[in-house]
Design a protein around this motif. Structure first.
Motif, PDB file in Angstrom:
ATOM      1  N   ALA A   1     -11.887  -2.058  -1.894  1.00  0.00           N
ATOM      2  CA  ALA A   1     -11.928  -0.612  -2.127  1.00  0.00           C
ATOM      3  C   ALA A   1     -11.105   0.130  -1.075  1.00  0.00           C
ATOM      4  N   ALA A   2     -11.186  -0.316   0.178  1.00  0.00           N
ATOM      5  CA  ALA A   2     -10.429   0.328   1.247  1.00  0.00           C
ATOM      6  C   ALA A   2      -8.926   0.160   1.056  1.00  0.00           C
ATOM      7  N   ALA A   3      -8.525  -0.939   0.422  1.00  0.00           N
ATOM      8  CA  ALA A   3      -7.099  -1.161   0.162  1.00  0.00           C
ATOM      9  C   ALA A   3      -6.598  -0.373  -1.042  1.00  0.00           C
ATOM     10  N   ASN A   4      -7.516   0.190  -1.811  1.00  0.00           N
ATOM     11  CA  ASN A   4      -7.167   0.877  -3.053  1.00  0.00           C
ATOM     12  C   ASN A   4      -6.823   2.340  -2.792  1.00  0.00           C
ATOM     13  N   VAL A   5      -5.819   2.550  -1.952  1.00  0.00           N
ATOM     14  CA  VAL A   5      -5.393   3.907  -1.592  1.00  0.00           C
ATOM     15  C   VAL A   5      -3.880   4.001  -1.671  1.00  0.00           C
ATOM     16  N   GLY A   6      -3.402   5.017  -2.355  1.00  0.00           N
ATOM     17  CA  GLY A   6      -1.984   5.306  -2.367  1.00  0.00           C
ATOM     18  C   GLY A   6      -1.127   4.202  -2.953  1.00  0.00           C
ATOM     19  N   HIS A   7       0.178   4.310  -2.698  1.00  0.00           N
ATOM     20  CA  HIS A   7       1.160   3.343  -3.158  1.00  0.00           C
ATOM     21  C   HIS A   7       1.687   2.554  -1.970  1.00  0.00           C
ATOM     22  N   VAL A   8       1.806   1.239  -2.137  1.00  0.00           N
ATOM     23  CA  VAL A   8       2.459   0.391  -1.146  1.00  0.00           C
ATOM     24  C   VAL A   8       3.369  -0.569  -1.900  1.00  0.00           C
ATOM     25  N   PRO A   9       4.352  -1.145  -1.231  1.00  0.00           N
ATOM     26  CA  PRO A   9       5.252  -2.087  -1.926  1.00  0.00           C
ATOM     27  C   PRO A   9       4.479  -3.268  -2.509  1.00  0.00           C
ATOM     28  N   ALA A  10       5.009  -3.812  -3.599  1.00  0.00           N
ATOM     29  CA  ALA A  10       4.371  -4.910  -4.314  1.00  0.00           C
ATOM     30  C   ALA A  10       4.839  -6.258  -3.784  1.00  0.00           C
ATOM     31  N   TYR A  11       4.235  -7.315  -4.351  1.00  0.00           N
ATOM     32  CA  TYR A  11       4.640  -8.706  -4.123  1.00  0.00           C
ATOM     33  C   TYR A  11       4.555  -9.144  -2.667  1.00  0.00           C
TER      34      TYR A  11
ATOM     35  N   LYS B   1       0.270  -7.009  -7.203  1.00  0.00           N
ATOM     36  CA  LYS B   1      -0.527  -6.162  -6.312  1.00  0.00           C
ATOM     37  C   LYS B   1      -1.221  -7.035  -5.271  1.00  0.00           C
ATOM     38  N   MET B   2      -0.393  -7.674  -4.453  1.00  0.00           N
ATOM     39  CA  MET B   2      -0.914  -8.680  -3.538  1.00  0.00           C
ATOM     40  C   MET B   2      -1.800  -8.093  -2.450  1.00  0.00           C
ATOM     41  N   ARG B   3      -1.696  -6.806  -2.191  1.00  0.00           N
ATOM     42  CA  ARG B   3      -2.552  -6.237  -1.150  1.00  0.00           C
ATOM     43  C   ARG B   3      -4.025  -6.513  -1.413  1.00  0.00           C
ATOM     44  N   PHE B   4      -4.419  -6.559  -2.699  1.00  0.00           N
ATOM     45  CA  PHE B   4      -5.827  -6.775  -3.014  1.00  0.00           C
ATOM     46  C   PHE B   4      -6.240  -8.227  -2.815  1.00  0.00           C
ATOM     47  N   VAL B   5      -5.300  -9.153  -2.943  1.00  0.00           N
ATOM     48  CA  VAL B   5      -5.568 -10.549  -2.616  1.00  0.00           C
ATOM     49  C   VAL B   5      -5.668 -10.715  -1.104  1.00  0.00           C
ATOM     50  N   SER B   6      -4.690 -10.178  -0.397  1.00  0.00           N
ATOM     51  CA  SER B   6      -4.652 -10.321   1.060  1.00  0.00           C
ATOM     52  C   SER B   6      -5.820  -9.613   1.730  1.00  0.00           C
ATOM     53  N   ALA B   7      -6.218  -8.465   1.203  1.00  0.00           N
ATOM     54  CA  ALA B   7      -7.334  -7.725   1.799  1.00  0.00           C
ATOM     55  C   ALA B   7      -8.612  -8.548   1.778  1.00  0.00           C
TER      56      ALA B   7
END
Length: 358
Positions: free
Chosen positions: A29-39, A243-249
């Motif tokens: 949930a904390a990572a679910n903010v704004g836009h960040v680069p993909a992959y 949307k790798m940020r959600f995997v890495s988070a």
């Protein structure tokens, strides 16, 4: 919203049955903010690199993926040429539970050996580590071991080091399927690197889903010289999340502090409680040492049927009635005690215990 299942019931089939740890959900949930680069070009994936270096050594590099089969296939592909082969146990997950993915997708040959407790030894590896330079034989290039094993046993650091020394002396590399590495490390009271980097392991499939994550694993390269083209193989193998940020988070939440250890220690403790209760019944045969979060026990068919009215668990050996009872990070003492009460009722009476040594 109508409940789709009975949320109060926790099963003993697999730690994959468990939900997501609340701390992990909070991290997503904390990572679910704004836009960040993909992959993977995002702050969470960058932070994950710091986390794996802290846990596994300065050379460690993490490549997040979305499932354990993908981690294993990508790792082994990157470690081997097209003519390469993997030495593993007959019970190894890469051999029994990945629907031939290492062969079908990875184009690899698996050279298996039987083992009574799920663990490789140098003597067992030697049965398949031969034929180097023989054009007629797939070339053994990697030893793959599972920690903890598919039979719930654990390799000590000394055992891992011995296997690594043997493999490296033969010009081979070592891969660890670490789907339950956290359970092994918690069982031995050791840091993660004590069972991997410090022993000479080259590449690790770092687990997450079995220890409270939603959809996250990682290929962690411990020795950069052991692989080639991981980033390309991950994409070609359909394991590069956009949307790798959600995997890495998720992985950061699990491994940055001690959540991995707390969750694994609890699952192990519940398995130990279950094992002690089964031993106390006195008439059931436990077939493997209980060293992590699994208990293997032979159940008469009518007893297994009675338990299945409420709980799910897996048959391990239909021929002799062995089942696997697996505990997870969210298994409670009451869950274990309820199962034991039902087991005592189904068995009826007591007698001399017949168990293998822990």
């Amino acid at each position: 919203m109508t409940d789709l299942h009975a949320p109060a019931v926790r099963h003993f089939a697999s730690d994959n049955y468990a939900g997501v740890h609340p701390e992990v959900l909070a991290a997503v949930a904390a990572a679910n903010v704004g836009h960040v680069p993909a992959y993977g070009d995002d702050p969470w994936t960058e932070r994950l690199q710091d986390v794996v270096r802290a846990q596994l050594g300065e050379q460690a590099v993490a490549y997040p993926v979305v499932n354990g089969t993908g981690a294993n296939v990508v790792a082994l592909q990157a470690m081997l040429p097209r003519w390469g082969a993997v030495v593993c146990t007959e019970s190894a997950h890469v051999h029994t539970d990945e629907n031939g993915a290492p062969e079908r997708v990875g184009g690899l040959k698996l050279l298996t050996v039987p083992t009574p407790d799920g663990r490789l030894t140098p003597e067992l590896v030697a049965r398949q580590a031969w034929g180097f330079g023989d054009v007629h034989r797939a070339q053994p290039g990697v030893v793959s071991l599972t920690q903890s094993t598919e039979l719930g046993t654990v390799y000590t650091p000394e055992a891992v080091r011995e296997l690594c020394d043997q493999a490296h002396a033969l010009g081979m590399r070592v891969h660890v399927d670490g789907a339950r590495l956290s359970n092994a490390a918690a069982s031995l009271g050791l840091p993660l690197r004590a069972l991997t980097t410090d022993c000479g392991v080259d590449v690790l499939s770092l687990g997450g889903t079995k220890n409270g994550l939603l959809l996250a694993e990682a290929v962690v390269v411990l020795d950069p010289s052991a692989v080639d083209g991981v980033e390309y193989l991950r994409k070609a193998g359909m394991q590069l999340a956009s949307k790798m940020r959600f995997v890495s988070a998720q992985l950061v939440a699990l491994y940055e502090q001690d959540l991995w250890r707390r969750s694994a220690h609890h699952a192990n403790a519940m398995a130990a409680r279950l094992r002690a209760g089964i031993d106390a019944i006195g008439t059931l045969q436990v077939t493997q040492p209980t060293e992590a979060n699994a208990v293997f026990v032979r159940l008469p068919a009518d007893v297994a049927q009675a338990l299945r009215r409420r709980w799910r668990f897996y048959d391990w050996d239909v021929a002799d009635g062995t089942v696997r009872l697996m505990c997870a990070f969210d298994t409670t003492e009451q869950d274990v005690d309820d199962l034991l009460a039902a087991l005592r009722s189904a068995v009826g009476g007591t007698g001399p215990a017949r168990t293998t040594p822990v």
